[in-house]
Design a protein around this motif. Structure first.
Motif, PDB file in Angstrom:
ATOM      1  N   GLU A   1     -22.347  13.746  94.269  1.00  0.00           N
ATOM      2  CA  GLU A   1     -22.013  13.204  93.127  1.00  0.00           C
ATOM      3  C   GLU A   1     -21.982  11.670  92.917  1.00  0.00           C
ATOM      4  N   GLU A   2     -22.337  11.063  91.826  1.00  0.00           N
ATOM      5  CA  GLU A   2     -22.335   9.552  91.493  1.00  0.00           C
ATOM      6  C   GLU A   2     -20.966   9.273  90.868  1.00  0.00           C
ATOM      7  N   HIS A   3     -20.621   7.783  91.095  1.00  0.00           N
ATOM      8  CA  HIS A   3     -19.802   7.176  90.298  1.00  0.00           C
ATOM      9  C   HIS A   3     -20.364   7.041  88.762  1.00  0.00           C
ATOM     10  N   ILE A   4     -19.902   6.848  87.769  1.00  0.00           N
ATOM     11  CA  ILE A   4     -20.238   6.548  86.529  1.00  0.00           C
ATOM     12  C   ILE A   4     -19.606   5.449  85.867  1.00  0.00           C
ATOM     13  N   GLY A   5     -20.273   4.663  85.038  1.00  0.00           N
ATOM     14  CA  GLY A   5     -19.966   3.594  84.253  1.00  0.00           C
ATOM     15  C   GLY A   5     -18.933   3.800  83.078  1.00  0.00           C
ATOM     16  N   THR A   6     -17.687   3.465  83.291  1.00  0.00           N
ATOM     17  CA  THR A   6     -16.947   3.610  82.352  1.00  0.00           C
ATOM     18  C   THR A   6     -15.875   2.531  82.505  1.00  0.00           C
ATOM     19  N   GLN A   7     -14.950   2.323  81.297  1.00  0.00           N
ATOM     20  CA  GLN A   7     -13.902   1.542  81.474  1.00  0.00           C
ATOM     21  C   GLN A   7     -12.971   2.400  82.260  1.00  0.00           C
ATOM     22  N   ILE A   8     -12.014   1.343  82.838  1.00  0.00           N
ATOM     23  CA  ILE A   8     -10.760   2.217  83.741  1.00  0.00           C
ATOM     24  C   ILE A   8      -9.467   1.987  83.062  1.00  0.00           C
ATOM     25  N   PRO A   9      -8.355   2.807  83.290  1.00  0.00           N
ATOM     26  CA  PRO A   9      -7.042   2.417  82.936  1.00  0.00           C
ATOM     27  C   PRO A   9      -6.303   1.737  84.033  1.00  0.00           C
ATOM     28  N   VAL A  10      -5.500   0.835  83.380  1.00  0.00           N
ATOM     29  CA  VAL A  10      -4.559   0.009  84.021  1.00  0.00           C
ATOM     30  C   VAL A  10      -3.212   0.041  83.547  1.00  0.00           C
ATOM     31  N   PHE A  11      -2.037   0.484  84.416  1.00  0.00           N
ATOM     32  CA  PHE A  11      -0.770   0.558  84.083  1.00  0.00           C
ATOM     33  C   PHE A  11      -0.002  -0.484  84.678  1.00  0.00           C
ATOM     34  N   ALA A  12       1.019  -1.184  84.085  1.00  0.00           N
ATOM     35  CA  ALA A  12       1.931  -2.055  84.610  1.00  0.00           C
ATOM     36  C   ALA A  12       3.297  -2.222  84.235  1.00  0.00           C
ATOM     37  N   SER A  13       4.252  -2.602  84.961  1.00  0.00           N
ATOM     38  CA  SER A  13       5.627  -2.405  84.967  1.00  0.00           C
ATOM     39  C   SER A  13       6.294  -3.721  85.512  1.00  0.00           C
ATOM     40  N   GLY A  14       7.287  -4.208  85.032  1.00  0.00           N
ATOM     41  CA  GLY A  14       7.865  -5.305  85.880  1.00  0.00           C
ATOM     42  C   GLY A  14       7.403  -6.559  85.178  1.00  0.00           C
ATOM     43  N   PRO A  15       7.922  -8.011  85.866  1.00  0.00           N
ATOM     44  CA  PRO A  15       7.635  -9.476  85.531  1.00  0.00           C
ATOM     45  C   PRO A  15       6.112  -9.388  85.491  1.00  0.00           C
ATOM     46  N   GLY A  16       5.723  -9.976  84.517  1.00  0.00           N
ATOM     47  CA  GLY A  16       4.333 -10.154  84.308  1.00  0.00           C
ATOM     48  C   GLY A  16       3.369  -8.919  83.686  1.00  0.00           C
ATOM     49  N   ALA A  17       4.122  -7.910  83.588  1.00  0.00           N
ATOM     50  CA  ALA A  17       3.188  -6.506  83.340  1.00  0.00           C
ATOM     51  C   ALA A  17       2.728  -6.914  81.777  1.00  0.00           C
ATOM     52  N   GLU A  18       3.361  -7.637  80.776  1.00  0.00           N
ATOM     53  CA  GLU A  18       3.152  -7.794  79.373  1.00  0.00           C
ATOM     54  C   GLU A  18       1.767  -8.295  79.415  1.00  0.00           C
ATOM     55  N   ARG A  19       1.186  -8.669  80.230  1.00  0.00           N
ATOM     56  CA  ARG A  19      -0.480  -9.322  80.333  1.00  0.00           C
ATOM     57  C   ARG A  19      -1.314  -8.267  80.313  1.00  0.00           C
ATOM     58  N   VAL A  20      -0.904  -7.197  80.739  1.00  0.00           N
ATOM     59  CA  VAL A  20      -1.706  -5.866  80.815  1.00  0.00           C
ATOM     60  C   VAL A  20      -1.717  -5.277  79.394  1.00  0.00           C
ATOM     61  N   ARG A  21      -2.564  -5.405  78.683  1.00  0.00           N
ATOM     62  CA  ARG A  21      -2.756  -4.928  77.294  1.00  0.00           C
ATOM     63  C   ARG A  21      -4.124  -4.942  76.699  1.00  0.00           C
ATOM     64  N   GLY A  22      -4.400  -4.232  75.676  1.00  0.00           N
ATOM     65  CA  GLY A  22      -5.744  -4.393  74.969  1.00  0.00           C
ATOM     66  C   GLY A  22      -6.883  -3.913  76.051  1.00  0.00           C
ATOM     67  N   LEU A  23      -7.985  -4.682  75.875  1.00  0.00           N
ATOM     68  CA  LEU A  23      -9.183  -4.390  76.387  1.00  0.00           C
ATOM     69  C   LEU A  23      -9.279  -5.640  77.470  1.00  0.00           C
ATOM     70  N   MET A  24      -8.965  -5.562  78.801  1.00  0.00           N
ATOM     71  CA  MET A  24      -9.050  -6.727  79.780  1.00  0.00           C
ATOM     72  C   MET A  24     -10.304  -6.259  80.608  1.00  0.00           C
ATOM     73  N   ARG A  25     -10.523  -7.204  81.463  1.00  0.00           N
ATOM     74  CA  ARG A  25     -11.526  -7.252  82.659  1.00  0.00           C
ATOM     75  C   ARG A  25     -10.606  -6.636  83.682  1.00  0.00           C
ATOM     76  N   GLN A  26     -11.341  -5.956  84.703  1.00  0.00           N
ATOM     77  CA  GLN A  26     -10.816  -5.439  85.920  1.00  0.00           C
ATOM     78  C   GLN A  26     -10.353  -6.568  86.661  1.00  0.00           C
ATOM     79  N   SER A  27     -11.211  -7.687  86.559  1.00  0.00           N
ATOM     80  CA  SER A  27     -10.766  -8.684  87.569  1.00  0.00           C
ATOM     81  C   SER A  27      -9.736  -9.653  87.011  1.00  0.00           C
ATOM     82  N   ASP A  28      -9.303  -9.385  85.672  1.00  0.00           N
ATOM     83  CA  ASP A  28      -7.894  -9.941  85.294  1.00  0.00           C
ATOM     84  C   ASP A  28      -6.836  -9.547  86.028  1.00  0.00           C
ATOM     85  N   VAL A  29      -6.828  -8.291  86.589  1.00  0.00           N
ATOM     86  CA  VAL A  29      -5.774  -7.824  87.422  1.00  0.00           C
ATOM     87  C   VAL A  29      -5.328  -8.867  88.385  1.00  0.00           C
ATOM     88  N   PHE A  30      -6.266  -9.476  89.076  1.00  0.00           N
ATOM     89  CA  PHE A  30      -5.950 -10.433  90.179  1.00  0.00           C
ATOM     90  C   PHE A  30      -5.015 -11.423  89.516  1.00  0.00           C
TER      91      PHE A  30
END
Ligand SMILES: [Zn+2]
Length: 491
Positions: free
Chosen positions: A448-477
Motif C-alpha cells: 500500500e502507498e502513502h496518501i496526500g492529506t493533512q496530518i493532526p498535531v496535538f500539544a500540551s505544555g509551555p508553547g503548546a498554544e502555538r499549535v492551532r488552526g491550520l499550520m505547516r508540518q514544518s512549523d512543529v520544529f
C-alpha cells in the motif's frame, strides 16, 4: 491469546478544535531549505510572533505516529476505545491540522502531494520542506539543515531517540543524521555491498568526504538514549574496519538487547544503545489466525463474496522485547537522572502504524496505535504536576486505510448490487460488538502507498498554544525550538 478489553474512556468529547482557516501564504521556493532561512521563510503558526516571550519548556517530548492521519486515528479509536472514545492525546488542550509539504528533488519549486517519512521527518526535525528520501538535507542542493535534537544538544540538553523501527530508519535518522538517501543506513549500504545499488550513497562515504552512513553518523553523534531496532546496520565495520557497536561501547555506551537488560540499567548510565532486533521490531498485535485485508472475491454470479470478520490478538512473535511504553519510561528515567542537567529533548516514534498499513494489516496498525497511546500516557505521568515540559504528538504523512461501510450502504438497492472497494478489505469485529470495514485502496495487490492529506498535531505544555488552526508540518520544529528558547542555528 486474545487481548483483554482495553479500558473504555467514557469522556464525552465535543467537536475537535477549530480549523480557523487562517491566511495561508504560498511560497513555492520554500522547498529550498537554506533559502527558507535566508528569505525569512521560517514560518510560525498563525499569529504567534509574540510566543517566544512565553514560559519556556525545559523538556520537549515529540511523538511521531508514523503514517498517522485522521483515518488511522479513527480506526484505532473505534477498535480500542469505542466510536465515542478518546486517546490520551485527544484530551490535549491544543490541536491543529498540519499541511504535509514535499517538493520534487529535481525541481524543488514544484510540490509533490504525497510525502514519506524522510521528508516528513525532516519537516518535523528541521523545519524544512524537502524531497522524499532526504534526511535533514535540502532538495536539489543537498545542504545539511540543523535539527532540533542538535540544537538541544548544543544548548547542553540531554537527547534521546526511541523507535520501534531501526534506529537508522527515516524518522529517527532525520533527527540525528544528514544524508541524501534514506536507504544509506549502514556502512555496507554505501557501495552496494548488501546487494542494492543504493544510488547516492557512495558520494556520502567518509572516504569521499561525506558524513558516512546513517549508522556511522549516529555512532559519531552524542545522543544519550538510543532505543529501537536495526542491529544489523550497526553490527558492521566502518571504512576503518571498526565495528560500530564496539566503537559505541568504547565511547561509553551501555549496549542492551532485551527488556531485562534495559530495565536493569544502572541509574547513572550516561549513554545507552538499545538494539532490540535486527531490523524493525515485531508489532504487538496481529489479526486472529494472521488474518489481514484481502481483495474482495466475486462469486460466479458477479456478487461479492462475504468477507470473514476477525478480531485482533497479541502477536506471538513479539517476544520478550520491550514495548514502546517500556522504552519510553526508561528513556525518561535516564534523561532525568541525577539533577537532570539542562533538561532534554526526546523523540518517540511508533513506526509500524505505517509499516503495517503498507502490509494491509489493520490489527498490526491498531496495536501500534495503542502502543503510541500507552507511551503518551507514560509521559503524561512524568509531566503531571510539572509546568516545564512540552509534549507534542504529530505525524509524518497520511496512509491508505480508510473505514468503509460493511455491509455496503447500497446493499439491498436501489443500486443493483452491493458495492465494495476495488482494493483490499478487512472486516474487524470490534469490542463494541459491531463490524468495521477497513479498505486499503491505494494498490490492488501489492504494498500500500502513502496518501496526500493533512496530518493532526496535538500539544500540551509551555508553547503548546502555538499549535492551532491550520499550520505547516514544518512549523512543529519552530514550536519546539521556541518553547525551549533555542536559536535557529547552532552556535
Ligand atoms: Zn511508509
Amino acid at each position: 491469546m486474545t487481548r483483554t478489553t482495553p479500558p473504555r474512556n467514557s469522556s464525552n468529547h465535543g467537536p475537535a478544535g477549530s480549523n480557523a482557516g487562517s491566511p495561508v501564504r504560498i511560497a513555492r521556493w520554500c522547498g529550498l531549505g537554506l533559502l527558507m532561512v535566508a528569505a525569512g521563510c521560517t514560518f510560525g503558526p498563525p499569529g504567534t510572533s509574540q510566543a517566544a516571550a512565553q514560559d519556556r519548556a525545559r523538556n520537549v517530548i515529540l511523538f511521531v505516529g508514523d503514517g498517522v492521519d485522521d483515518s488511522q486515528l479513527t480506526i484505532g479509536r473505534n477498535y480500542l476505545l469505542g466510536a465515542d472514545g478518546a486517546f490520551s492525546f485527544d484530551d490535549f488542550p491544543h490541536r491543529a491540522a498540519a499541511k504535509v509539504l514535499t517538493v520534487e528533488e529535481e525541481s524543488p519549486d514544484k510540490p509533490q502531494y504525497v510525502g514519506d517519512s524522510a521528508s516528513g521527518g525532516t519537516a518535523l526535525s528541521a523545519g524544512v520542506v524537502t524531497s522524499r528520501g532526504r534526511i535533514a538535507t535540502t532538495a536539489g542542493s543537498d545542504e545539511d539543515v540543523v535539527t532540533i535534537l542538535e540544537l538541544a544538544e548544543a544548548a547542553g540538553k540531554r537527547t534521546g531517540i526511541v523507535t520501534t523501527a531501526s534506529l537508522t530508519d527515516a524518522t529517527p535518522a532525520s533527527f540525528v543524521a544528514h544524508i541524501s538517501r534514506r536507504f544509506c543506513e549502514g556502512p555496507m549500504d554505501m557501495d552496494g555491498a548488501r546487494g542494492g545499488t543504493m544510488p547516492g550513497c557512495p558520494e556520502d562515504k567518509k572516504s569521499n568526504g561525506g558524513p558516512g552512513s546513517i549508522a556511522e553518523q549516529i555512532a559519531d553523534a552524542d545522543v544519550e538514549v538510543l532505543l529501537g531496532g536495526g542491529k544489523r546496520h550497526f553490527d558492521q565495520a566502518d571504512e576503518g574496519g571498526a565495528n560500530l557497536i564496539d566503537k559505541m561501547k568504547e565511547r561509553g555506551y551501555a549496549v542492551v538487547e532485551n527488556a531485562v537488560q534495559l530495565s536493569s540499567l544502572a541509574e547513572d548510565t550516561e549513554k545507552v544503545l538499545g538494539l532490540f532486533g535486527s531490523s524493525t521490531l515485531p508489532v504487538e498485535w496481529s489479526g486472529e489466525n494472521q488474518l489481514r485485508a484481502r481483495p474482495v472475491k466475486l462469486s460466479s454470479d458477479g456478487q461479492p463474496e462475504p468477507v470473514e470478520p476477525f478480531s485482533c490478538v497479541e502477536n506471538p512473535a513479539f517476544g520478550e522485547r520491550p514495548t514502546l511504553e517500556a522504552m519510553t519510561r526508561q528513556a525518561l528515567a535516564l534523561l532525568t537522572a541525577g539533577d537532570g542537567g539542562e533538561g532534554f529533548f526526546l523523540m518517540v516514534e511508533s513506526a509500524s502504524i505505517d509499516k503495517q498499513a503498507h502490509a494491509a494489516n489493520p490489527c498490526g496498525q491498531i496495536g501500534e496505535t495503542q502502543a503510541l497511546d500507552d507511551s503518551v500516557k507514560a509521559v503524561l505521568e512524568f509531566a503531571m504536576g510539572r509546568d516545564d515540559t512540552l509534549i507534542v504528538v504529530a505525524s509524518d504523512h497520511g496512509h491508505s486505510p480508510q473505514i468503509v461501510p460493511y455491509p455496503s450502504m447500497f446493499a439491498g438497492g436501489p443500486v443493483p448490487q452491493p458495492q465494495y472497494p476495488p482494493g483490499k478489505l478487512a472486516v474487524l469485529e470490534t469490542l463494541e460488538g459491531s463490524l468495521m470495514g477497513i479498505s486499503y485502496g491505494s494498490n490492488k495487490l501489492g504494498i500500500e502507498e502513502h496518501i496526500g492529506t493533512q496530518i493532526p498535531v496535538f500539544a500540551s505544555g509551555p508553547g503548546a498554544e502555538r499549535v492551532r488552526g491550520l499550520m505547516r508540518q514544518s512549523d512543529v520544529f519552530d514550536v519546539m525550538r521556541e518553547a525551549m528558547g533555542l536559536p535557529r542555528e547552532r552556535k
